[in-house]
Motif scaffolding. Structure first.
Motif, PDB file in Angstrom:
ATOM      1  N   THR A 184       5.612   5.893   1.670  1.00 59.04           N
ATOM      2  CA  THR A 184       5.998   4.491   1.506  1.00 59.04           C
ATOM      3  C   THR A 184       5.489   3.654   2.686  1.00 59.04           C
ATOM      4  O   THR A 184       5.153   4.196   3.743  1.00 59.04           O
ATOM      5  CB  THR A 184       7.530   4.365   1.409  1.00 59.04           C
ATOM      6  N   THR A 227      -4.365   1.019  -1.676  1.00 59.64           N
ATOM      7  CA  THR A 227      -3.757  -0.244  -2.078  1.00 59.64           C
ATOM      8  C   THR A 227      -3.105  -0.124  -3.453  1.00 59.64           C
ATOM      9  O   THR A 227      -3.600   0.602  -4.316  1.00 59.64           O
ATOM     10  CB  THR A 227      -4.784  -1.393  -2.076  1.00 59.64           C
ATOM     11  N   THR A 228      -2.002  -0.820  -3.621  1.00 58.89           N
ATOM     12  CA  THR A 228      -1.367  -0.957  -4.932  1.00 58.89           C
ATOM     13  C   THR A 228      -1.456  -2.411  -5.386  1.00 58.89           C
ATOM     14  O   THR A 228      -0.909  -2.780  -6.406  1.00 58.89           O
ATOM     15  CB  THR A 228       0.109  -0.514  -4.896  1.00 58.89           C
ATOM     16  N   ALA A 286       4.088   9.926  -2.813  1.00 60.16           N
ATOM     17  CA  ALA A 286       3.373   8.894  -2.052  1.00 60.16           C
ATOM     18  C   ALA A 286       4.178   8.529  -0.809  1.00 60.16           C
ATOM     19  O   ALA A 286       5.413   8.491  -0.843  1.00 60.16           O
ATOM     20  CB  ALA A 286       3.160   7.663  -2.916  1.00 60.16           C
ATOM     21  N   GLY A 309       1.926   2.679  -7.641  1.00 57.68           N
ATOM     22  CA  GLY A 309       1.884   3.342  -6.341  1.00 57.68           C
ATOM     23  C   GLY A 309       2.319   4.791  -6.330  1.00 57.68           C
ATOM     24  O   GLY A 309       1.694   5.632  -5.683  1.00 57.68           O
ATOM     25  N   ASN A 330       0.846  -1.188   0.000  1.00 56.24           N
ATOM     26  CA  ASN A 330       0.000   0.000   0.000  1.00 56.24           C
ATOM     27  C   ASN A 330       0.883   1.241   0.000  1.00 56.24           C
ATOM     28  O   ASN A 330       2.083   1.157   0.273  1.00 56.24           O
ATOM     29  CB  ASN A 330      -0.914   0.037   1.228  1.00 56.24           C
ATOM     30  N   VAL A 331       0.294   2.377  -0.298  1.00 58.69           N
ATOM     31  CA  VAL A 331       0.981   3.664  -0.182  1.00 58.69           C
ATOM     32  C   VAL A 331       0.049   4.628   0.531  1.00 58.69           C
ATOM     33  O   VAL A 331      -1.152   4.397   0.595  1.00 58.69           O
ATOM     34  CB  VAL A 331       1.397   4.257  -1.557  1.00 58.69           C
TER      35      VAL A 331
END
Length: 166
Positions: free
Chosen positions: A41, A56-57, A39, A90, A25-26
């Motif tokens: 991390t 979510t990525t 974004a 992301g 996720n980011v």
């Protein structure tokens, strides 16, 4: 006693000013209404004068249930169900949040970036591709319809946001 109570109050206050972004996720940080272009991390973050939303990525499923598209012969299919999977790059999610402000969906503590956008494109692609087939033989062309839908959705997404969606 006063210093202990002060430290306790500060500790309680700071716990509400941060969190953890899970792997895959980011985070998208917003400070006074302005979205940060970078974004956040995965890992621990602190947000004292800002807020962070976790996106979510990972691969996301978009379920299109009980659709009734019309086929080429003008007959409607009943209860057509399709699942479309997509992933988002992301590092591009903060830009998507600005560009498609009301297109993300929140569920179970996670935001799904541009979910409504992908859902609408998938629904449109399904109706367009079914309209090219006869209702009595469409079951013989499932893979053809699925591949055409995938190509059409990917093409539409790439026109507006190249390299962001898969």
């Amino acid at each position: 006693i006063f210093s202990i109570l002060s430290l306790l109050a500060m500790a309680i206050g700071l716990t509400a000013c941060g969190g953890i972004i899970d792997q895959g996720n980011v985070g998208v940080r917003t400070t006074f209404g302005k979205v940060s272009p970078e974004a956040e991390t995965p890992g621990l973050y602190i947000a004292i004068l800002s807020s962070v939303r976790e996106y979510t990525t990972k691969e996301t499923a978009v379920n299109l249930d009980n659709m009734t598209p019309k086929a080429k012969d003008n007959l409607s299919l009943r209860e057509m169900d399709i699942t479309v999977y997509y992933k988002t790059e992301g590092g591009k999610i903060p830009g998507l949040q600005v560009k498609y402000a009301n297109q993300s969906t929140y569920e179970r503590g996670i935001w799904y970036p541009a979910y409504n956008l992908v859902e609408n494109m998938a629904r449109t692609a399904a109706y367009e591709e079914v309209a090219k087939q006869d209702s009595l033989t469409i079951h013989q062309h499932r893979d053809e319809v699925a591949n055409a839908m995938k190509d059409n959705i990917q093409k539409a997404l790439n026109e507006n946001d190249p390299g962001v969606f898969t």
